[in-house]
Design a protein around this motif. Structure first.
Motif, PDB file in Angstrom:
ATOM      1  N   THR A  87      38.536  39.678  55.222  1.00 53.65           N
ATOM      2  CA  THR A  87      39.105  38.550  54.474  1.00 53.65           C
ATOM      3  C   THR A  87      38.701  38.627  53.012  1.00 53.65           C
ATOM      4  O   THR A  87      39.509  38.370  52.111  1.00 53.65           O
ATOM      5  CB  THR A  87      38.633  37.215  55.082  1.00 53.65           C
ATOM      6  N   GLY A  88      37.434  38.996  52.764  1.00 51.70           N
ATOM      7  CA  GLY A  88      36.962  39.110  51.385  1.00 51.70           C
ATOM      8  C   GLY A  88      37.752  40.119  50.579  1.00 51.70           C
ATOM      9  O   GLY A  88      38.111  39.867  49.425  1.00 51.70           O
ATOM     10  N   ALA A  89      38.062  41.255  51.179  1.00 55.08           N
ATOM     11  CA  ALA A  89      38.849  42.276  50.488  1.00 55.08           C
ATOM     12  C   ALA A  89      40.254  41.771  50.187  1.00 55.08           C
ATOM     13  O   ALA A  89      40.781  41.985  49.088  1.00 55.08           O
ATOM     14  CB  ALA A  89      38.910  43.545  51.332  1.00 55.08           C
ATOM     15  N   GLU A  90      40.865  41.086  51.152  1.00 54.72           N
ATOM     16  CA  GLU A  90      42.216  40.543  50.940  1.00 54.72           C
ATOM     17  C   GLU A  90      42.227  39.554  49.788  1.00 54.72           C
ATOM     18  O   GLU A  90      43.127  39.580  48.936  1.00 54.72           O
ATOM     19  CB  GLU A  90      42.710  39.862  52.218  1.00 54.72           C
ATOM     20  N   TYR A  91      41.243  38.657  49.736  1.00 53.49           N
ATOM     21  CA  TYR A  91      41.171  37.673  48.656  1.00 53.49           C
ATOM     22  C   TYR A  91      40.928  38.356  47.316  1.00 53.49           C
ATOM     23  O   TYR A  91      41.558  38.022  46.311  1.00 53.49           O
ATOM     24  CB  TYR A  91      40.057  36.663  48.929  1.00 53.49           C
ATOM     25  N   ALA A  92      39.996  39.303  47.289  1.00 53.96           N
ATOM     26  CA  ALA A  92      39.645  39.973  46.029  1.00 53.96           C
ATOM     27  C   ALA A  92      40.841  40.709  45.444  1.00 53.96           C
ATOM     28  O   ALA A  92      41.032  40.744  44.222  1.00 53.96           O
ATOM     29  CB  ALA A  92      38.486  40.935  46.250  1.00 53.96           C
ATOM     30  N   GLU A  93      41.660  41.293  46.311  1.00 49.76           N
ATOM     31  CA  GLU A  93      42.787  42.106  45.847  1.00 49.76           C
ATOM     32  C   GLU A  93      43.941  41.284  45.278  1.00 49.76           C
ATOM     33  O   GLU A  93      44.877  41.847  44.712  1.00 49.76           O
ATOM     34  CB  GLU A  93      43.287  42.987  46.994  1.00 49.76           C
ATOM     35  N   THR A  94      43.872  39.952  45.404  1.00 52.42           N
ATOM     36  CA  THR A  94      44.912  39.125  44.782  1.00 52.42           C
ATOM     37  C   THR A  94      44.825  39.176  43.264  1.00 52.42           C
ATOM     38  O   THR A  94      45.797  38.860  42.567  1.00 52.42           O
ATOM     39  CB  THR A  94      44.791  37.654  45.229  1.00 52.42           C
ATOM     40  N   GLY A  95      43.652  39.534  42.733  1.00 53.51           N
ATOM     41  CA  GLY A  95      43.485  39.646  41.289  1.00 53.51           C
ATOM     42  C   GLY A  95      43.254  38.320  40.579  1.00 53.51           C
ATOM     43  O   GLY A  95      43.276  38.277  39.344  1.00 53.51           O
ATOM     44  N   ILE A  96      43.005  37.244  41.321  1.00 48.86           N
ATOM     45  CA  ILE A  96      42.857  35.940  40.672  1.00 48.86           C
ATOM     46  C   ILE A  96      41.411  35.620  40.299  1.00 48.86           C
ATOM     47  O   ILE A  96      41.158  34.615  39.637  1.00 48.86           O
ATOM     48  CB  ILE A  96      43.418  34.803  41.554  1.00 48.86           C
ATOM     49  N   TYR A  97      40.476  36.461  40.718  1.00 47.79           N
ATOM     50  CA  TYR A  97      39.058  36.150  40.490  1.00 47.79           C
ATOM     51  C   TYR A  97      38.501  36.924  39.302  1.00 47.79           C
ATOM     52  O   TYR A  97      38.894  38.052  39.025  1.00 47.79           O
ATOM     53  CB  TYR A  97      38.241  36.443  41.753  1.00 47.79           C
ATOM     54  N   ASP A  98      37.557  36.282  38.617  1.00 44.82           N
ATOM     55  CA  ASP A  98      36.895  36.899  37.465  1.00 44.82           C
ATOM     56  C   ASP A  98      35.611  37.618  37.858  1.00 44.82           C
ATOM     57  O   ASP A  98      35.076  38.407  37.086  1.00 44.82           O
ATOM     58  CB  ASP A  98      36.565  35.822  36.420  1.00 44.82           C
ATOM     59  N   LEU A  99      35.093  37.315  39.066  1.00 39.89           N
ATOM     60  CA  LEU A  99      33.848  37.927  39.531  1.00 39.89           C
ATOM     61  C   LEU A  99      33.819  37.894  41.047  1.00 39.89           C
ATOM     62  O   LEU A  99      34.233  36.908  41.666  1.00 39.89           O
ATOM     63  CB  LEU A  99      32.643  37.170  38.971  1.00 39.89           C
ATOM     64  N   LEU A 100      33.307  38.976  41.660  1.00 38.18           N
ATOM     65  CA  LEU A 100      33.151  39.069  43.105  1.00 38.18           C
ATOM     66  C   LEU A 100      31.667  39.205  43.430  1.00 38.18           C
ATOM     67  O   LEU A 100      31.017  40.141  42.962  1.00 38.18           O
ATOM     68  CB  LEU A 100      33.928  40.283  43.631  1.00 38.18           C
ATOM     69  N   MET A 129      34.042  44.515  58.002  1.00 38.61           N
ATOM     70  CA  MET A 129      33.968  45.563  56.985  1.00 38.61           C
ATOM     71  C   MET A 129      32.732  45.287  56.140  1.00 38.61           C
ATOM     72  O   MET A 129      32.538  44.164  55.674  1.00 38.61           O
ATOM     73  CB  MET A 129      35.229  45.523  56.103  1.00 38.61           C
ATOM     74  N   ASP A 130      31.865  46.292  55.976  1.00 34.18           N
ATOM     75  CA  ASP A 130      30.662  46.020  55.191  1.00 34.18           C
ATOM     76  C   ASP A 130      30.987  45.996  53.694  1.00 34.18           C
ATOM     77  O   ASP A 130      32.089  46.352  53.269  1.00 34.18           O
ATOM     78  CB  ASP A 130      29.538  47.010  55.508  1.00 34.18           C
ATOM     79  N   GLY A 131      30.012  45.543  52.903  1.00 32.39           N
ATOM     80  CA  GLY A 131      30.233  45.369  51.480  1.00 32.39           C
ATOM     81  C   GLY A 131      30.571  46.648  50.749  1.00 32.39           C
ATOM     82  O   GLY A 131      31.360  46.632  49.790  1.00 32.39           O
ATOM     83  N   TYR A 132      29.997  47.772  51.175  1.00 31.39           N
ATOM     84  CA  TYR A 132      30.320  49.043  50.536  1.00 31.39           C
ATOM     85  C   TYR A 132      31.805  49.365  50.715  1.00 31.39           C
ATOM     86  O   TYR A 132      32.486  49.790  49.770  1.00 31.39           O
ATOM     87  CB  TYR A 132      29.490  50.179  51.144  1.00 31.39           C
ATOM     88  N   ALA A 133      32.304  49.166  51.943  1.00 31.15           N
ATOM     89  CA  ALA A 133      33.712  49.449  52.222  1.00 31.15           C
ATOM     90  C   ALA A 133      34.627  48.499  51.448  1.00 31.15           C
ATOM     91  O   ALA A 133      35.682  48.906  50.953  1.00 31.15           O
ATOM     92  CB  ALA A 133      33.987  49.342  53.727  1.00 31.15           C
TER      93      ALA A 133
END
Length: 223
Positions: A35-48, A57-61
């Motif tokens: 879920t984190g990867a899906e949200y991050a890939e929307t491009g709406i965030y300034d920091l992850l 999926m682990d954080g490295y992946a």
């Protein structure tokens, strides 16, 4: 500034969310790597802000997948894995900084500010025509007149002013301002555009928010 926290320890994620919201950030959360990867890939965030050990999926992946999608959002990894090989793996995966748990809140905030400065994210104000949006105070200013905006009004206005004369689609405004709330409809955008037009007029702004049918909105300077 919008921050996404990807952390499977819900208590920690909620604590960080509360802390950052008190500092003026808009914060989203995800509790697994997929879920984190899906949200991050929307491009709406300034920091992850990304944990390492997570289900799905682990954080490295997650970091590798985000980078493969050419998403340049700064990534701050928070993890109990403090050995040198782990830190190297995190940085090689695409993280910009690696902070080990337990961490000091002051250090965490300093890291966040440093990463946002590096991205050019620490802009104090936006200006269009004779009107200025103060990003810290959340106010619109035109000459001697000033108007405070609600949180949603501020987010919509910031998107429009950042885009300048380029069109901002309704769908983009919905995603950026209301995240993934399934109950929100396009009419919400129209309502808030109406609120902003009234406030611009009340302070004597020469900025107009113009619609483009089936495309979205863009600001113009009235002649």
């Amino acid at each position: 500034m919008r921050v996404l926290i990807v952390e499977d320890e819900k208590l920690l994620a909620d604590s960080l969310k509360t802390l950052l919201e008190r500092k003026g950030f808009t914060v989203g959360t995800a509790f697994d790597g997929i879920t984190g990867a899906e949200y991050a890939e929307t491009g709406i965030y300034d920091l992850l802000i990304l944990d390492v050990m997570m289900p799905g999926m682990d954080g490295y992946a997650v970091a590798r997948q985000v980078r493969q999608k050419r998403c340049t959002v700064p990534i701050l990894m928070l993890t109990a894995k403090s050995d040198l090989p782990d830190r190297i793996e995190g940085l090689n995966a695409g993280a910009d900084y690696y902070l080990t748990k337990p961490f000091d809140i002051v250090e965490l905030l300093a890291c966040i500010r440093a990463l946002l400065r590096r991205q050019g994210g620490q802009v104090d104000r936006l200006t269009f025509g004779n009107t200025t949006l103060d990003l810290d105070a959340g106010t619109l200013t035109c000459g001697e007149k000033k108007m405070r905006l609600s949180a949603k009004e501020f987010d919509v206005m910031r998107l429009l002013m950042q885009a300048g004369e380029n069109n901002t689609p309704k769908e983009s405004i919905l995603t950026h301002v209301w995240d993934f709330d399934s109950d929100v409809v396009e009419n919400n955008v129209e309502v808030y555009i109406g609120f902003l037009r009234k406030k611009l007029k009340s302070i004597g702004s020469n900025m107009r928010i113009e619609p483009v049918r089936r495309v979205g909105y863009h600001p113009e300077v009235a002649e």
